[in-house]
Design an enzyme around this catalytic site. Structure first.
Site, mmCIF file in Angstrom:
data_model
loop_
_atom_site.group_PDB
_atom_site.id
_atom_site.type_symbol
_atom_site.label_atom_id
_atom_site.label_comp_id
_atom_site.label_asym_id
_atom_site.label_seq_id
_atom_site.Cartn_x
_atom_site.Cartn_y
_atom_site.Cartn_z
ATOM 1 N N GLU A 33 -2.062 12.476 -5.596
ATOM 2 C CA GLU A 33 -1.461 12.934 -4.339
ATOM 3 C C GLU A 33 -2.339 13.984 -3.676
ATOM 4 O O GLU A 33 -2.820 14.910 -4.356
ATOM 5 C CB GLU A 33 -0.073 13.510 -4.635
ATOM 6 C CG GLU A 33 0.963 13.196 -3.589
ATOM 7 C CD GLU A 33 1.233 11.694 -3.483
ATOM 8 O OE1 GLU A 33 0.661 11.076 -2.559
ATOM 9 O OE2 GLU A 33 1.990 11.166 -4.304
ATOM 10 N N SER A 129 6.180 6.137 3.675
ATOM 11 C CA SER A 129 5.199 5.570 4.610
ATOM 12 C C SER A 129 5.757 4.601 5.626
ATOM 13 O O SER A 129 5.184 3.533 5.851
ATOM 14 C CB SER A 129 4.126 4.811 3.839
ATOM 15 O OG SER A 129 3.213 5.696 3.392
ATOM 16 N N ASP A 175 -1.907 5.375 2.528
ATOM 17 C CA ASP A 175 -0.665 4.695 2.905
ATOM 18 C C ASP A 175 -0.941 3.335 3.528
ATOM 19 O O ASP A 175 -0.331 2.326 3.162
ATOM 20 C CB ASP A 175 0.137 5.557 3.898
ATOM 21 C CG ASP A 175 0.515 6.895 3.305
ATOM 22 O OD1 ASP A 175 0.306 7.084 2.085
ATOM 23 O OD2 ASP A 175 1.022 7.751 4.049
#
Ligand code: GLA
Length: 388
Positions: A33, A129, A175
């Site tokens: 992340e 997303s 994403d």
């Protein structure tokens, strides 16, 4: 949501029959992340929650968009119009406008307008997303309907550019890549520096992934996101005084430690330390997955949350409550926040036989602590954006 219902909604909206129906998934991220825009690795997967779109061609040059989720009017613009929407009510049109603009910049063939009805079963702002799902929906619709010779990775890049230039979010490529390149029952191990990727089956045995949405009302997450991108950029610049690197993702923990004195700023050290340790964790986690060491994978997922909490400072009370409550439940391998943070969603890897119990217990702790409900979904991993 089935195809017939969607076609009916299209007809109600535009007064004629729709032509084709598409689906674009949202995504989760197992680990990695805030590493994508730092040239590191990510490990996302496309999910069955996403955005549907019904397309119908027009003879003129108008694009007319209607969202079944937004309480508003049809948004209309010309296909030649390349200006970003500033008006709050029309802002969501930017996700489409960016894609149309960049595709028309490179490819001939988009020579008439269209109507598009969209409907999501993915809450917007859920950290799953929805915006990338919409961009990739637009990309695949235009590719298919106008026979454009564009590959999926290029569409992902245009989606990232749409975020950066039309929406104003300096996000990475994770994403869009996950939504459009997704593969059923697999996660994508992606090197964001080179865009080399590998599909890895999500072989979780007796375990499943549960998605937990905080349902936190919309916050100013976007500006904090851009702050993090800038902080990492400043740290990188200082390290480049002595190190020949292009991205933080090129460093291992030890090299970073040795050169961290160059940064000499508490916040920037913490941000860079997260970007680098998270990238290393992602490499270790995918190796643990290959080795079938799920316990280790789970510990690394927990460590990711802690690093996002203490070094990157993007979790907040809601996400911390979900992760920490998850860690205490029986049959849990690991849990962490996913996506940009400050709200949105978390995931937990939970023994299938404990799943119901897990949702009940974590749900209660969340409600008692935060004052409203979290939502729980069983993650189903699906293929990327496509016609249905
Ligand atoms: C958001 C961005 C992605 C990525 C994640 C954090 O989802 O859109 O590019 O940076 O946050 O990993």
């Amino acid at each position: 949501m089935n195809k017939e219902e969607l076609l009916t909604e299209y007809e109600k909206t535009f007064g004629e029959k729709g032509q084709d129906v598409f689906f674009s998934p949202g995504r989760i991220n197992v680990i990695g992340e805030h590493t994508d825009y730092n040239g590191g690795h990510v490990f996302p997967a496309a999910i069955s929650l996403g955005v549907y779109g019904v397309y119908g061609p027009r003879e003129d040059k108008k694009v007319r968009l209607f969202s079944g989720n937004v309480d508003g009017e049809i948004v209309e613009f010309d296909i030649d119009d390349t200006t970003a929407e500033k008006d709050e009510d029309r802002f969501w049109a930017n996700y489409f406008k960016g894609m149309i603009t960049y595709l028309r910049e490179k490819y001939n063939g988009i020579d008439h307008g269209f109507n598009l009805y969209i409907e999501a079963n993915l809450p917007s702002g859920s950290g799953l997303s929805s915006s990338a799902a919409i961009e990739m929906l637009m990309g695949i619709i235009l590719k298919d309907e106008f026979n454009l010779d564009v590959d999926r990775v290029s569409l992902a890049k245009m989606g990232q550019r749409t975020e950066n230039e039309f929406v104003g979010l300096n996000s990475g490529i994770m994403d869009q890549f996950a939504c459009i390149m997704g593969k059923k029952d697999s996660a994508i191990f992606l090197d964001c520096n080179t865009l080399k990727y590998e599909y890895m089956p999500l072989a979780l045995g007796d375990y499943e992934i549960i998605i937990m949405a905080t349902n936190k009302p919309h916050t100013l997450a976007d500006s904090a996101y851009n702050d993090r991108v800038a902080e990492c950029g400043r740290a990188l610049k200082k390290l480049q005084q002595k190190l020949d690197i292009k991205a933080l993702g090129e460093l291992d923990n030890d090299t970073f430690d040795e050169y961290s004195y160059l940064i000499n700023d508490e916040t920037e050290i913490k941000r860079a330390r997260h970007a680098i340790s998270e990238n290393q964790r992602t490499l270790r986690a995918t190796q643990a997955m290959k080795d079938g060491d799920l316990e280790k994978l789970g510990r690394l997922i927990n460590a990711s949350h802690e690093s996002l909490h203490y070094d990157y400072e993007v979790t907040g009370k809601e996400l911390d409550t979900l992760a920490e409550a998850s860690w205490k439940q029986p049959g849990v391998l690991g849990a962490r926040m996913i996506g940009g943070g400050f709200g949105g969603s978390a995931i937990a890897i939970v023994k299938k036989s404990e799943a119901e119990n897990f949702k009940k217990n974590v749900g209660k702790i969340y409600r008692d602590t935060i004052g409203y409900d979290a939502s729980f979904y069983d993650a189903e991993i699906v293929d990327g954006t496509k016609r249905i």
